[in-house]
Write a protein that holds these residues in place. Sequence first.
Motif, PDB file in Angstrom:
ATOM      1  N   THR A 112      32.841 -95.031  87.837  1.00 33.09           N
ATOM      2  CA  THR A 112      32.232 -95.751  88.945  1.00 33.09           C
ATOM      3  C   THR A 112      30.725 -95.619  88.830  1.00 33.09           C
ATOM      4  OG1 THR A 112      32.422 -93.810  90.357  1.00 33.09           O
ATOM      5  CG2 THR A 112      34.178 -95.436  90.526  1.00 33.09           C
ATOM      6  N   VAL A 113      30.064 -96.739  88.982  1.00 33.71           N
ATOM      7  CA  VAL A 113      28.610 -96.770  88.970  1.00 33.71           C
ATOM      8  C   VAL A 113      28.193 -97.499  90.238  1.00 33.71           C
ATOM      9  CG1 VAL A 113      26.567 -97.553  87.743  1.00 33.71           C
ATOM     10  CG2 VAL A 113      28.582 -96.830  86.456  1.00 33.71           C
ATOM     11  N   GLU A 114      27.621 -96.736  91.170  1.00 33.01           N
ATOM     12  CA  GLU A 114      27.270 -97.252  92.497  1.00 33.01           C
ATOM     13  C   GLU A 114      28.509 -97.887  93.117  1.00 33.01           C
ATOM     14  OE1 GLU A 114      23.705 -99.567  92.275  1.00 33.01           O
ATOM     15  OE2 GLU A 114      22.594 -97.934  91.369  1.00 33.01           O
ATOM     16  N   SER A 115      28.521 -99.197  93.355  1.00 31.23           N
ATOM     17  CA  SER A 115      29.677 -99.832  93.988  1.00 31.23           C
ATOM     18  C   SER A 115      30.559-100.569  92.979  1.00 31.23           C
ATOM     19  CB  SER A 115      29.208-100.800  95.069  1.00 31.23           C
ATOM     20  OG  SER A 115      28.455-101.839  94.484  1.00 31.23           O
ATOM     21  N   THR A 116      30.369-100.317  91.682  1.00 26.36           N
ATOM     22  CA  THR A 116      31.154-100.989  90.655  1.00 26.36           C
ATOM     23  C   THR A 116      32.164-100.033  90.041  1.00 26.36           C
ATOM     24  OG1 THR A 116      29.286-102.424  90.132  1.00 26.36           O
ATOM     25  CG2 THR A 116      31.031-102.285  88.496  1.00 26.36           C
ATOM     26  N   LEU A 117      33.401-100.481  89.981  1.00 29.36           N
ATOM     27  CA  LEU A 117      34.477 -99.726  89.352  1.00 29.36           C
ATOM     28  C   LEU A 117      34.711-100.323  87.972  1.00 29.36           C
ATOM     29  CD1 LEU A 117      36.808 -97.655  89.659  1.00 29.36           C
ATOM     30  CD2 LEU A 117      38.191 -99.540  90.496  1.00 29.36           C
ATOM     31  N   GLN A 118      34.628 -99.488  86.933  1.00 29.38           N
ATOM     32  CA  GLN A 118      34.812 -99.958  85.562  1.00 29.38           C
ATOM     33  C   GLN A 118      36.023 -99.257  84.954  1.00 29.38           C
ATOM     34  OE1 GLN A 118      30.972 -98.929  83.972  1.00 29.38           O
ATOM     35  NE2 GLN A 118      30.092-100.894  84.566  1.00 29.38           N
ATOM     36  N   VAL A 119      36.893-100.049  84.333  1.00 31.04           N
ATOM     37  CA  VAL A 119      38.107 -99.528  83.717  1.00 31.04           C
ATOM     38  C   VAL A 119      38.166-100.014  82.284  1.00 31.04           C
ATOM     39  CG1 VAL A 119      40.621 -99.422  83.839  1.00 31.04           C
ATOM     40  CG2 VAL A 119      39.286 -99.676  85.935  1.00 31.04           C
ATOM     41  N   LYS A 120      38.414 -99.091  81.374  1.00 30.57           N
ATOM     42  CA  LYS A 120      38.565 -99.424  79.958  1.00 30.57           C
ATOM     43  C   LYS A 120      39.965 -98.966  79.543  1.00 30.57           C
ATOM     44  CE  LYS A 120      36.069 -98.837  75.631  1.00 30.57           C
ATOM     45  NZ  LYS A 120      34.890 -98.194  75.018  1.00 30.57           N
ATOM     46  N   VAL A 121      40.765 -99.902  79.036  1.00 27.34           N
ATOM     47  CA  VAL A 121      42.133 -99.612  78.622  1.00 27.34           C
ATOM     48  C   VAL A 121      42.261 -99.892  77.135  1.00 27.34           C
ATOM     49  CG1 VAL A 121      44.584-100.165  78.953  1.00 27.34           C
ATOM     50  CG2 VAL A 121      43.004-100.288  80.895  1.00 27.34           C
ATOM     51  N   GLN A 122      42.675 -98.894  76.371  1.00 27.82           N
ATOM     52  CA  GLN A 122      42.940 -99.079  74.950  1.00 27.82           C
ATOM     53  C   GLN A 122      44.453 -99.106  74.786  1.00 27.82           C
ATOM     54  OE1 GLN A 122      40.842 -96.489  72.278  1.00 27.82           O
ATOM     55  NE2 GLN A 122      42.224 -96.937  70.588  1.00 27.82           N
ATOM     56  N   TYR A 123      44.955-100.140  74.105  1.00 21.12           N
ATOM     57  CA  TYR A 123      46.396-100.321  73.987  1.00 21.12           C
ATOM     58  C   TYR A 123      46.759-101.014  72.678  1.00 21.12           C
ATOM     59  CZ  TYR A 123      45.249-105.061  75.534  1.00 21.12           C
ATOM     60  OH  TYR A 123      44.700-106.307  75.643  1.00 21.12           O
ATOM     61  N   VAL A 124      48.043-100.971  72.361  1.00 23.65           N
ATOM     62  CA  VAL A 124      48.578-101.661  71.195  1.00 23.65           C
ATOM     63  C   VAL A 124      49.577-102.691  71.704  1.00 23.65           C
ATOM     64  CG1 VAL A 124      49.964-101.420  69.096  1.00 23.65           C
ATOM     65  CG2 VAL A 124      48.307 -99.649  69.699  1.00 23.65           C
ATOM     66  N   VAL A 125      49.432-103.934  71.253  1.00 25.25           N
ATOM     67  CA  VAL A 125      50.389-104.989  71.588  1.00 25.25           C
ATOM     68  C   VAL A 125      51.640-104.722  70.753  1.00 25.25           C
ATOM     69  CG1 VAL A 125      50.845-107.470  71.595  1.00 25.25           C
ATOM     70  CG2 VAL A 125      48.523-106.616  72.065  1.00 25.25           C
ATOM     71  N   LEU A 126      52.758-104.484  71.402  1.00 23.53           N
ATOM     72  CA  LEU A 126      53.959-104.076  70.684  1.00 23.53           C
ATOM     73  C   LEU A 126      54.475-105.139  69.725  1.00 23.53           C
ATOM     74  CD1 LEU A 126      55.884-102.179  73.503  1.00 23.53           C
ATOM     75  CD2 LEU A 126      54.481-101.242  71.650  1.00 23.53           C
ATOM     76  N   ARG A 127      54.398-106.402  70.115  1.00 20.65           N
ATOM     77  CA  ARG A 127      54.943-107.462  69.270  1.00 20.65           C
ATOM     78  C   ARG A 127      54.188-107.607  67.951  1.00 20.65           C
ATOM     79  NH1 ARG A 127      54.686-112.451  67.751  1.00 20.65           N
ATOM     80  NH2 ARG A 127      52.813-113.079  68.849  1.00 20.65           N
ATOM     81  N   THR A 128      52.862-107.447  67.999  1.00 17.40           N
ATOM     82  CA  THR A 128      52.042-107.675  66.807  1.00 17.40           C
ATOM     83  C   THR A 128      51.472-106.392  66.211  1.00 17.40           C
ATOM     84  OG1 THR A 128      50.035-107.970  68.128  1.00 17.40           O
ATOM     85  CG2 THR A 128      51.339-109.953  67.639  1.00 17.40           C
ATOM     86  N   GLN A 129      51.579-105.285  66.940  1.00 18.43           N
ATOM     87  CA  GLN A 129      51.005-104.001  66.543  1.00 18.43           C
ATOM     88  C   GLN A 129      49.478-104.047  66.424  1.00 18.43           C
ATOM     89  OE1 GLN A 129      52.742-101.002  66.357  1.00 18.43           O
ATOM     90  NE2 GLN A 129      54.170-102.361  67.399  1.00 18.43           N
ATOM     91  N   GLN A 130      48.846-104.967  67.139  1.00 17.88           N
ATOM     92  CA  GLN A 130      47.384-105.061  67.163  1.00 17.88           C
ATOM     93  C   GLN A 130      46.818-104.113  68.206  1.00 17.88           C
ATOM     94  OE1 GLN A 130      46.719-109.283  67.958  1.00 17.88           O
ATOM     95  NE2 GLN A 130      45.601-109.366  66.028  1.00 17.88           N
ATOM     96  N   ARG A 131      45.793-103.382  67.829  1.00 16.34           N
ATOM     97  CA  ARG A 131      45.105-102.478  68.754  1.00 16.34           C
ATOM     98  C   ARG A 131      44.053-103.307  69.507  1.00 16.34           C
ATOM     99  NH1 ARG A 131      45.214 -98.383  65.825  1.00 16.34           N
ATOM    100  NH2 ARG A 131      46.427 -96.994  67.106  1.00 16.34           N
ATOM    101  N   GLN A 132      44.015-103.158  70.833  1.00 17.07           N
ATOM    102  CA  GLN A 132      43.112-103.928  71.679  1.00 17.07           C
ATOM    103  C   GLN A 132      42.422-103.000  72.670  1.00 17.07           C
ATOM    104  OE1 GLN A 132      42.767-107.379  71.571  1.00 17.07           O
ATOM    105  NE2 GLN A 132      44.206-107.528  69.874  1.00 17.07           N
ATOM    106  N   ILE A 133      41.287-103.448  73.166  1.00 17.14           N
ATOM    107  CA  ILE A 133      40.581-102.748  74.237  1.00 17.14           C
ATOM    108  C   ILE A 133      40.254-103.777  75.312  1.00 17.14           C
ATOM    109  CG2 ILE A 133      38.487-101.507  74.908  1.00 17.14           C
ATOM    110  CD1 ILE A 133      38.404-100.337  72.099  1.00 17.14           C
ATOM    111  N   GLY A 134      40.653-103.477  76.521  1.00 17.24           N
ATOM    112  CA  GLY A 134      40.350-104.339  77.662  1.00 17.24           C
ATOM    113  C   GLY A 134      39.383-103.640  78.588  1.00 17.24           C
ATOM    114  N   GLU A 135      38.356-104.353  79.029  1.00 18.78           N
ATOM    115  CA  GLU A 135      37.390-103.790  79.969  1.00 18.78           C
ATOM    116  C   GLU A 135      37.385-104.634  81.225  1.00 18.78           C
ATOM    117  OE1 GLU A 135      33.604-102.735  78.318  1.00 18.78           O
ATOM    118  OE2 GLU A 135      34.504-102.276  76.370  1.00 18.78           O
ATOM    119  N   PHE A 136      37.501-103.954  82.360  1.00 22.37           N
ATOM    120  CA  PHE A 136      37.620-104.639  83.648  1.00 22.37           C
ATOM    121  C   PHE A 136      36.651-103.995  84.624  1.00 22.37           C
ATOM    122  CE2 PHE A 136      41.605-104.271  81.402  1.00 22.37           C
ATOM    123  CZ  PHE A 136      42.028-105.581  81.304  1.00 22.37           C
TER     124      PHE A 136
END
Length: 116
Positions: free
Chosen positions: A90-114
């Motif tokens: 959290t930075v001031e009033s902003t919530l930041q989420v970073k998720v690192q995951y693997v797509v099971l169907r393709t086995q691709q590693r991804q990072i999502g930032e929200f």
Amino acid sequence: MDIAYPFRIDQRGRVASATENEHILQMIEQLLFTSPGERVNRPDFGSNLQQLIFSPNSAELAVATEFIVKGALEQWLGDVIAVEGVVISTVESTLQVKVQYVVLRTQQRQIGEFSR
């Protein structure tokens, strides 16, 4: 192709679509920012992450929240992705989420930032 989130009509007058990777990011975002009780037929769907915005910062709270979010992702999206890590800040009033995951169907590693 999957239906895009949020639901909208594209420039051709059709229901907007999303690629598989976009759709997975959209599903993660829906789960992260939905509070339990918001969904009529799935009252336990969500992660309660929005409450963190109004909570005092602490290392313990961040670790506990990361654990809860990872559990929600595994529960609701475990058949689509394998979660490797969740980082919440959290930075001031902003919530930041970073998720690192693997797509099971393709086995691709991804990072999502929200953020909210």
